[in-house]
Design an enzyme around this catalytic site. Sequence first.
Site, PDB file in Angstrom:
ATOM      1  N   GLY A   1       6.006  72.784  12.703  1.00 54.03           N
ATOM      2  CA  GLY A   1       6.259  71.434  12.219  1.00 54.03           C
ATOM      3  C   GLY A   1       5.299  70.498  12.912  1.00 54.03           C
ATOM      4  O   GLY A   1       4.725  70.840  13.953  1.00 54.03           O
TER       5      GLY A   1
ATOM      6  N   GLN B   1       2.152  62.485  16.027  1.00 53.21           N
ATOM      7  CA  GLN B   1       1.492  63.489  16.871  1.00 53.21           C
ATOM      8  C   GLN B   1      -0.006  63.569  16.610  1.00 53.21           C
ATOM      9  O   GLN B   1      -0.736  64.176  17.397  1.00 53.21           O
ATOM     10  CB  GLN B   1       2.120  64.869  16.642  1.00 53.21           C
ATOM     11  CG  GLN B   1       3.542  64.962  17.163  1.00 53.21           C
ATOM     12  CD  GLN B   1       4.049  66.370  17.053  1.00 53.21           C
ATOM     13  OE1 GLN B   1       4.533  66.779  16.017  1.00 53.21           O
ATOM     14  NE2 GLN B   1       3.910  67.139  18.124  1.00 53.21           N
TER      15      GLN B   1
ATOM     16  N   CYS C   1       6.686  71.949  21.814  1.00 53.69           N
ATOM     17  CA  CYS C   1       6.149  70.798  21.099  1.00 53.69           C
ATOM     18  C   CYS C   1       4.643  70.775  21.301  1.00 53.69           C
ATOM     19  O   CYS C   1       4.176  70.939  22.434  1.00 53.69           O
ATOM     20  CB  CYS C   1       6.781  69.510  21.648  1.00 53.69           C
ATOM     21  SG  CYS C   1       6.207  68.024  20.801  1.00 53.69           S
ATOM     22  N   LEU C   2       3.917  70.578  20.201  1.00 50.53           N
ATOM     23  CA  LEU C   2       2.453  70.556  20.308  1.00 50.53           C
ATOM     24  C   LEU C   2       1.980  69.421  21.207  1.00 50.53           C
ATOM     25  O   LEU C   2       0.881  69.473  21.754  1.00 50.53           O
ATOM     26  CB  LEU C   2       1.825  70.418  18.909  1.00 50.53           C
ATOM     27  CG  LEU C   2       2.151  71.549  17.925  1.00 50.53           C
ATOM     28  CD1 LEU C   2       1.486  71.292  16.585  1.00 50.53           C
ATOM     29  CD2 LEU C   2       1.735  72.899  18.488  1.00 50.53           C
TER      30      LEU C   2
ATOM     31  N   HIS D   1      13.881  67.904  15.227  1.00 43.95           N
ATOM     32  CA  HIS D   1      12.812  67.700  16.219  1.00 43.95           C
ATOM     33  C   HIS D   1      11.745  66.748  15.663  1.00 43.95           C
ATOM     34  O   HIS D   1      11.332  65.790  16.331  1.00 43.95           O
ATOM     35  CB  HIS D   1      12.200  69.070  16.560  1.00 43.95           C
ATOM     36  CG  HIS D   1      11.042  69.036  17.510  1.00 43.95           C
ATOM     37  ND1 HIS D   1      11.053  69.671  18.727  1.00 43.95           N
ATOM     38  CD2 HIS D   1       9.810  68.454  17.415  1.00 43.95           C
ATOM     39  CE1 HIS D   1       9.896  69.461  19.348  1.00 43.95           C
ATOM     40  NE2 HIS D   1       9.121  68.734  18.566  1.00 43.95           N
ATOM     41  N   GLU D   2      11.337  66.990  14.395  1.00 44.31           N
ATOM     42  CA  GLU D   2      10.284  66.155  13.806  1.00 44.31           C
ATOM     43  C   GLU D   2      10.805  64.745  13.509  1.00 44.31           C
ATOM     44  O   GLU D   2      10.091  63.759  13.693  1.00 44.31           O
ATOM     45  CB  GLU D   2       9.729  66.808  12.537  1.00 44.31           C
ATOM     46  CG  GLU D   2       9.150  68.210  12.718  1.00 44.31           C
ATOM     47  CD  GLU D   2       8.119  68.317  13.826  1.00 44.31           C
ATOM     48  OE1 GLU D   2       7.450  67.310  14.165  1.00 44.31           O
ATOM     49  OE2 GLU D   2       7.995  69.421  14.386  1.00 44.31           O
TER      50      GLU D   2
ATOM     51  N   HIS E   1      10.517  62.586  16.372  1.00 44.18           N
ATOM     52  CA  HIS E   1       9.164  62.069  16.637  1.00 44.18           C
ATOM     53  C   HIS E   1       8.937  60.731  15.922  1.00 44.18           C
ATOM     54  O   HIS E   1       8.174  59.898  16.397  1.00 44.18           O
ATOM     55  CB  HIS E   1       8.101  63.069  16.168  1.00 44.18           C
ATOM     56  CG  HIS E   1       7.756  64.128  17.178  1.00 44.18           C
ATOM     57  ND1 HIS E   1       7.336  63.839  18.459  1.00 44.18           N
ATOM     58  CD2 HIS E   1       7.752  65.481  17.089  1.00 44.18           C
ATOM     59  CE1 HIS E   1       7.097  64.968  19.119  1.00 44.18           C
ATOM     60  NE2 HIS E   1       7.349  65.985  18.310  1.00 44.18           N
TER      61      HIS E   1
HETATM   62 ZN    ZN Z   1       7.177  67.940  18.771  1.00 38.26          ZN
END
Ligand code: ZN
Length: 187
Positions: free
Chosen positions: A48, A53, A101-102, A143-144, A147
């Site tokens: 995702g 991000q 998480c990226l 999670h997304e 963000h």
């Molecule tokens: Zn993340």
Amino acid sequence: MAVLRQIALLGNPVLRTPAKAVAFPLSDEVRALIEDMAATMREADGVGIAAPQVHQSLAIFIVAPRPNPRYPDAVEQPPIVAINPEILERSPEKVAGWEGCLSIPGLRGEVPRHRRILARYRDPRGAEVVREFEGFAARVFQHEDDHLRGVVFLDRMESLRGLACEREYARRVAEGSPGVVNARPSS
Ligand code: ZN
């Protein structure tokens, strides 16, 4: 042609800024952004990615569960692009599961999430979608969605004792003894 974008890392204010709603029809810039987000997510073995991000404070994310080196046990599901999303209902029951998480490289954390959610969002054509998500897809969606509100998974952890370095996490999973409640992504 999609371009890989630079990923914003924890500490960058864009990750703590609420994202803005997107207007329809989508502009060429936003269409290109979505393609670039998908390419950037795949390149980084993400399941995702949210627009903040990649330094764009817009209410867009992609949920794309699939097995990859970072999430070997993920069950592949058709990717969705969610624009201006809203979580309408959350199951009372929460499940603990590991997330990365990226934007927070090298760490995994055990995070409680609602097992099932009902969400509303627009797809890239502007159509309204109301859909239920369960298990790992519900986890990624939550999670997304966080963000877009300036929230990261660390904020959702019950204790920082549930935090692990990614290499150690991978080693423990490979040994089959992660030693925690729910080592694998629920799916
Ligand atoms: Zn993340």
